[in-house]
Scaffold this motif. Structure first.
Motif, PDB file in Angstrom:
ATOM      1  N   SER A  47       0.838  -1.190   0.000  1.00 30.70           N
ATOM      2  CA  SER A  47       0.000   0.000   0.000  1.00 30.70           C
ATOM      3  C   SER A  47       0.875   1.244   0.000  1.00 30.70           C
ATOM      4  CB  SER A  47      -0.903   0.000   1.237  1.00 30.70           C
ATOM      5  OG  SER A  47      -0.130   0.178   2.413  1.00 30.70           O
ATOM      6  N   SER A  48       0.250   2.379  -0.340  1.00 29.43           N
ATOM      7  CA  SER A  48       0.998   3.640  -0.333  1.00 29.43           C
ATOM      8  C   SER A  48       1.463   3.987   1.072  1.00 29.43           C
ATOM      9  CB  SER A  48       0.125   4.762  -0.901  1.00 29.43           C
ATOM     10  OG  SER A  48      -1.049   4.934  -0.119  1.00 29.43           O
ATOM     11  N   VAL A  49       0.668   3.600   2.085  1.00 33.12           N
ATOM     12  CA  VAL A  49       1.054   3.880   3.466  1.00 33.12           C
ATOM     13  C   VAL A  49       2.325   3.113   3.830  1.00 33.12           C
ATOM     14  CG1 VAL A  49       0.355   3.687   5.879  1.00 33.12           C
ATOM     15  CG2 VAL A  49      -1.316   4.353   4.150  1.00 33.12           C
ATOM     16  N   ALA A  50       2.395   1.830   3.447  1.00 32.01           N
ATOM     17  CA  ALA A  50       3.599   1.037   3.722  1.00 32.01           C
ATOM     18  C   ALA A  50       4.802   1.618   2.995  1.00 32.01           C
ATOM     19  CB  ALA A  50       3.366  -0.412   3.305  1.00 32.01           C
ATOM     20  N   ALA A  51       4.602   2.065   1.751  1.00 28.69           N
ATOM     21  CA  ALA A  51       5.700   2.658   0.995  1.00 28.69           C
ATOM     22  C   ALA A  51       6.198   3.936   1.665  1.00 28.69           C
ATOM     23  CB  ALA A  51       5.250   2.943  -0.439  1.00 28.69           C
ATOM     24  N   ILE A  71       2.705  15.832   4.602  1.00 25.78           N
ATOM     25  CA  ILE A  71       1.438  15.100   4.527  1.00 25.78           C
ATOM     26  C   ILE A  71       1.456  13.911   5.479  1.00 25.78           C
ATOM     27  CG2 ILE A  71      -0.086  13.802   2.993  1.00 25.78           C
ATOM     28  CD1 ILE A  71       1.047  15.482   0.679  1.00 25.78           C
ATOM     29  N   ALA A  72       2.572  13.161   5.497  1.00 27.48           N
ATOM     30  CA  ALA A  72       2.663  11.978   6.358  1.00 27.48           C
ATOM     31  C   ALA A  72       2.601  12.355   7.833  1.00 27.48           C
ATOM     32  CB  ALA A  72       3.960  11.217   6.058  1.00 27.48           C
ATOM     33  N   ALA A  73       3.224  13.470   8.217  1.00 32.71           N
ATOM     34  CA  ALA A  73       3.201  13.888   9.620  1.00 32.71           C
ATOM     35  C   ALA A  73       1.765  14.093  10.104  1.00 32.71           C
ATOM     36  CB  ALA A  73       4.013  15.170   9.804  1.00 32.71           C
ATOM     37  N   ILE A  74       0.953  14.748   9.283  1.00 31.83           N
ATOM     38  CA  ILE A  74      -0.441  15.002   9.672  1.00 31.83           C
ATOM     39  C   ILE A  74      -1.275  13.739   9.545  1.00 31.83           C
ATOM     40  CG2 ILE A  74      -2.459  16.407   9.187  1.00 31.83           C
ATOM     41  CD1 ILE A  74       0.034  17.863  10.383  1.00 31.83           C
ATOM     42  N   ASP A  75      -1.028  12.944   8.507  1.00 33.70           N
ATOM     43  CA  ASP A  75      -1.810  11.729   8.306  1.00 33.70           C
ATOM     44  C   ASP A  75      -1.612  10.742   9.453  1.00 33.70           C
ATOM     45  OD1 ASP A  75      -3.400   9.943   6.336  1.00 33.70           O
ATOM     46  OD2 ASP A  75      -1.678   8.707   6.866  1.00 33.70           O
ATOM     47  N   PHE A  76      -0.367  10.476   9.847  1.00 31.80           N
ATOM     48  CA  PHE A  76      -0.120   9.525  10.925  1.00 31.80           C
ATOM     49  C   PHE A  76      -0.595  10.070  12.268  1.00 31.80           C
ATOM     50  CE2 PHE A  76       3.042   7.736   7.899  1.00 31.80           C
ATOM     51  CZ  PHE A  76       2.525   6.453   7.860  1.00 31.80           C
ATOM     52  N   ALA A  77      -0.530  11.381  12.464  1.00 30.41           N
ATOM     53  CA  ALA A  77      -1.088  11.964  13.689  1.00 30.41           C
ATOM     54  C   ALA A  77      -2.596  11.768  13.731  1.00 30.41           C
ATOM     55  CB  ALA A  77      -0.731  13.446  13.771  1.00 30.41           C
ATOM     56  N   ALA A  78      -3.262  11.942  12.574  1.00 26.61           N
ATOM     57  CA  ALA A  78      -4.708  11.720  12.510  1.00 26.61           C
ATOM     58  C   ALA A  78      -5.042  10.242  12.709  1.00 26.61           C
ATOM     59  CB  ALA A  78      -5.248  12.220  11.172  1.00 26.61           C
ATOM     60  N   GLY A 103       3.147   3.804  17.768  1.00 29.08           N
ATOM     61  CA  GLY A 103       3.909   3.748  16.521  1.00 29.08           C
ATOM     62  C   GLY A 103       3.478   4.798  15.517  1.00 29.08           C
ATOM     63  N   ASP A 104       2.181   5.084  15.448  1.00 24.00           N
ATOM     64  CA  ASP A 104       1.699   6.115  14.530  1.00 24.00           C
ATOM     65  C   ASP A 104       2.215   7.493  14.937  1.00 24.00           C
ATOM     66  OD1 ASP A 104       0.321   4.438  12.817  1.00 24.00           O
ATOM     67  OD2 ASP A 104      -1.523   4.515  13.995  1.00 24.00           O
ATOM     68  N   LEU A 105       2.264   7.740  16.258  1.00 26.20           N
ATOM     69  CA  LEU A 105       2.773   9.022  16.734  1.00 26.20           C
ATOM     70  C   LEU A 105       4.270   9.144  16.478  1.00 26.20           C
ATOM     71  CD1 LEU A 105       0.856   9.577  20.094  1.00 26.20           C
ATOM     72  CD2 LEU A 105       0.526  10.750  17.920  1.00 26.20           C
ATOM     73  N   TRP A 106       5.006   8.041  16.654  1.00 30.48           N
ATOM     74  CA  TRP A 106       6.439   8.091  16.381  1.00 30.48           C
ATOM     75  C   TRP A 106       6.699   8.407  14.913  1.00 30.48           C
ATOM     76  CZ3 TRP A 106       7.682   2.778  19.079  1.00 30.48           C
ATOM     77  CH2 TRP A 106       7.467   2.909  20.453  1.00 30.48           C
ATOM     78  N   LEU A 107       5.984   7.716  14.017  1.00 28.33           N
ATOM     79  CA  LEU A 107       6.156   7.985  12.591  1.00 28.33           C
ATOM     80  C   LEU A 107       5.783   9.418  12.245  1.00 28.33           C
ATOM     81  CD1 LEU A 107       4.853   4.690  10.962  1.00 28.33           C
ATOM     82  CD2 LEU A 107       7.099   5.709  10.577  1.00 28.33           C
ATOM     83  N   SER A 108       4.723   9.894  12.880  1.00 27.89           N
ATOM     84  CA  SER A 108       4.296  11.272  12.650  1.00 27.89           C
ATOM     85  C   SER A 108       5.390  12.255  13.072  1.00 27.89           C
ATOM     86  CB  SER A 108       3.006  11.549  13.434  1.00 27.89           C
ATOM     87  OG  SER A 108       2.624  12.895  13.320  1.00 27.89           O
ATOM     88  N   GLY A 109       5.969  12.012  14.249  1.00 23.18           N
ATOM     89  CA  GLY A 109       7.030  12.890  14.731  1.00 23.18           C
ATOM     90  C   GLY A 109       8.277  12.829  13.861  1.00 23.18           C
ATOM     91  N   LEU A 110       8.638  11.634  13.409  1.00 25.06           N
ATOM     92  CA  LEU A 110       9.805  11.502  12.539  1.00 25.06           C
ATOM     93  C   LEU A 110       9.583  12.214  11.204  1.00 25.06           C
ATOM     94  CD1 LEU A 110      10.696   7.759  13.213  1.00 25.06           C
ATOM     95  CD2 LEU A 110      12.086   9.742  13.826  1.00 25.06           C
ATOM     96  N   ALA A 111       8.377  12.076  10.653  1.00 25.90           N
ATOM     97  CA  ALA A 111       8.070  12.765   9.389  1.00 25.90           C
ATOM     98  C   ALA A 111       8.166  14.273   9.560  1.00 25.90           C
ATOM     99  CB  ALA A 111       6.683  12.359   8.889  1.00 25.90           C
ATOM    100  N   LEU A 112       7.642  14.784  10.681  1.00 21.70           N
ATOM    101  CA  LEU A 112       7.710  16.224  10.925  1.00 21.70           C
ATOM    102  C   LEU A 112       9.153  16.672  11.098  1.00 21.70           C
ATOM    103  CD1 LEU A 112       5.666  18.678  11.587  1.00 21.70           C
ATOM    104  CD2 LEU A 112       6.604  18.411  13.888  1.00 21.70           C
TER     105      LEU A 112
END
Length: 588
Positions: free
Chosen positions: A2-6, A213-220, A229-238
């Motif tokens: 999926s695009s999310v995994a990518a 986009i990923a920072a906001i998407d994973f936070a949402a 894990g979603d918050l960590w990814l969001s923080g790393l993207a930001l």
């Protein structure tokens, strides 16, 4: 996959490349062997942390659903995006990078670090080699070290470009935009010239958009999943977003509003959260800020850069930057009167408007060019007009509260409203601070985050179904093809051949002469001093260069890894200093 995994894979690759750059620099091992050792150590550590449950297991397997992909890309909008992406890929493969910021300081600073096997403050007239954030440089370093060439650097823009539609759809729908509306915009926004033209280039303005986009998407997502894990990814993207360009810092407000109510989720895995915090600091702009404070006493480095980059009067920036953004983004894809505009446009403004702009912005702030290029273009008139119409459509229906209701979201109403408002506040913060030219390209990551506030309400679904709206959308796609094919850095038509023949038939045509000169200049821009380099001894290890801040030294580095360019200062370097630096030949 999926695009999310990518996107997750891309974020982790970006984190690794950035951390590796700083860590290998600390140990003076910024070389191929250092990357190999660190890669092995990272894979072992990742496996161990995953086995201990500190890293969540996810499905990252490639599982292509070919029938679904086939059905998607026979539809008109996805098919147009696919065709544009293939043309961008073709341009990146056929042509070397010609992006001016890339050639003038982004690539040379990496070459300097490679020669010293670590980050260091570079003695050069172009101070941007030292003060700017290092995001794309740390992504570029492994490619430059491995291939000794800059031809693969366009992939750092092209791969994130492919991820834009899927993540944009996900973010918009999670913030309350209806699926039909989000589906239209997921294909329209990537036709913005800054995204499209930089998809095949070595620019550094558009590639951070996927981080935003990923920072906001994973936070949402975290509001629904309640997974750390979603918050960590969001923080790393930001963090990667800020590590790419310090001008993206105001976008942090939107993220802070979204994740602050979820702070309890982070307490569930304190060890993982601690590791994430360390990585977030390391891949963000923080290391560059600390180094700037140490070397020049200014967190941004603007203190030692040319006047006009830092806004003197914030109020002028608040109205001046939006004016420049509109002019920049509404410029037609073919603007033959650009030369006249650059010389006379300021004369059209009354003095009380013109003088504050002149006093607060960099010189040439009013400049436009005949054809969009990656060095200056924003999202272009097509996407800009569609955004303005969508925003006006929403504002005109504010009184109809029943038609303005968003889809159900997991956020409290106040958090949702502040989240939609935050990127606009962030854009205002950028405006009051920056006096830099070409703002249309500089705010590339802002555009997708500005969209949700414009697209709320059931009436947007009505709008995207209207025939005139779809007509404007098709016109936007067609002009995007035109821009991508004729852009001087990577023309996908025999520009010089045809223009040379036209020049012989119409030798007095100013437009033809100007076009031929432009395409000719861009064809040599990646190696502008090739003839000078040929005059140097082939075994020369160090070559001096005395030049201005924007003069390109990239030719003297080629072939990469064989010699070093040492810049000279008129006041700083006497004969003894030049001799001590082992400089026997210099280019002036």
């Amino acid at each position: 996959m999926s695009s999310v995994a990518a996107v997750k894979i891309w974020i982790w690759l970006s984190v690794f490349a950035t951390c590796a750059g700083w860590m290998l620099s600390f140990f003076g091992s910024l070389r191929l062997l250092g990357y190999i050792v660190l890669t092995v150590v990272t894979l072992i550590a990742f496996s161990e942390l995953r086995n201990r449950g500190l890293i969540e297991r996810g499905n990252l397997r490639f599982n292509w659903n070919w029938p679904k992909l086939r059905r998607r890309f026979v539809r008109p909008f996805p098919l147009m995006f696919l065709a544009l992406a293939l043309l961008a890929l073709l341009g990146g493969v056929l042509y070397p990078p010609t992006n001016h910021t890339g050639l003038s300081y982004r690539i040379p600073r990496v070459l300097n670090w490679m020669d010293a096997t670590q980050w260091h403050w570079i003695y050069a007239p172009n101070i941007r080699m030292n003060t700017r954030a290092c995001g794309i440089e740390w992504l570029s370093a492994p490619l430059l070290i491995l291939f000794k060439s800059d031809r693969a650097l366009f992939l750092l823009n092209f791969l994130p470009y492919l991820l834009l539609p899927g993540m944009l759809f996900s973010m918009l729908t999670r913030l309350g935009v209806r699926a039909r509306v989000a589906w239209s915009w997921m294909w329209v926004m990537p036709t913005g010239y800054v995204f499209l033209l930089q998809a095949g280039s070595a620019g550094n303005d558009a590639f951070p958009a996927i981080y935003a986009i990923a920072a906001i998407d994973f936070a949402a997502r975290a509001w629904t999943s309640r997974r750390a894990g979603d918050l960590w990814l969001s923080g790393l993207a930001l963090a990667l977003l800020t590590g790419a360009k310090a001008s993206n810092l105001p976008l942090c407000l939107m993220w802070v509003i979204l994740i602050t109510p979820l702070w309890r989720v982070l307490r569930e895995k304190p060890i993982g959260a601690s590791i994430a915090v360390v990585l977030i600091i390391l891949v963000s702009v923080v290391p560059t800020i600390l180094l700037n404070l140490f070397y020049c006493g200014s967190w941004s480095g603007l203190k030692i850069e040319k006047p006009g980059m830092d806004m003197n009067n914030p109020f002028v920036g608040l109205w001046g930057n939006p004016l420049l953004l509109l002019v920049n983004n509404l410029c037609p894809p073919f603007f033959p009167i650009a030369s006249w505009w650059n010389q006379h446009s300021l004369e059209l403004l009354p003095g009380f408007v013109r003088q504050p702009l002149v006093n607060n912005f960099e010189t040439t702030f009013q400049y436009l060019w005949e054809i969009p290029t990656e060095d200056w273009a924003g999202i272009g008139p097509g996407v800009t007009i569609l955004m303005l119409i969508a925003g006006g459509w929403t504002l005109a229906r504010l009184r109809h509260r029943d038609k303005m209701q968003p889809l159900a979201t997991p956020f409290p109403p106040l958090v949702w409203k502040l989240t939609l408002l935050a990127p606009w506040i962030g854009l205002a913060a950028y405006c009051v601070k920056s006096g830099m030219v070409t703002p249309g390209r500089l705010i590339a990551p802002y555009y997708p985050l500005l969209l949700p506030a414009l697209l709320i309400g059931a009436n947007q679904s009505t709008l995207v179904r209207k025939s005139w709206w779809r007509g404007l959308t098709w016109l936007t796609f067609l002009t995007a093809f035109f821009v991508l094919i004729v852009t001087p850095p990577r023309p996908l038509w025999p520009a010089k051949t045809i223009l040379t023949k036209l020049q012989s038939s119409y030798p007095d045509s100013r437009l033809i002469n100007r076009a031929l000169a432009t395409y000719t200049a861009y064809s040599a821009r990646h190696d502008p001093l090739a003839e000078v380099r040929a005059m140097l001894p082939p075994d020369l290890k160090v070559v001096g260069m005395l030049a201005g801040p924007d003069d390109l030294d990239i030719s003297l580095w080629r072939p990469f890894g064989t010699r070093r360019v040492a810049h000279l200062g008129v006041r700083e370097d006497g004969f003894d200093q030049i001799k001590a630096r082992q400089i026997t030949y210099a280019v002036v």
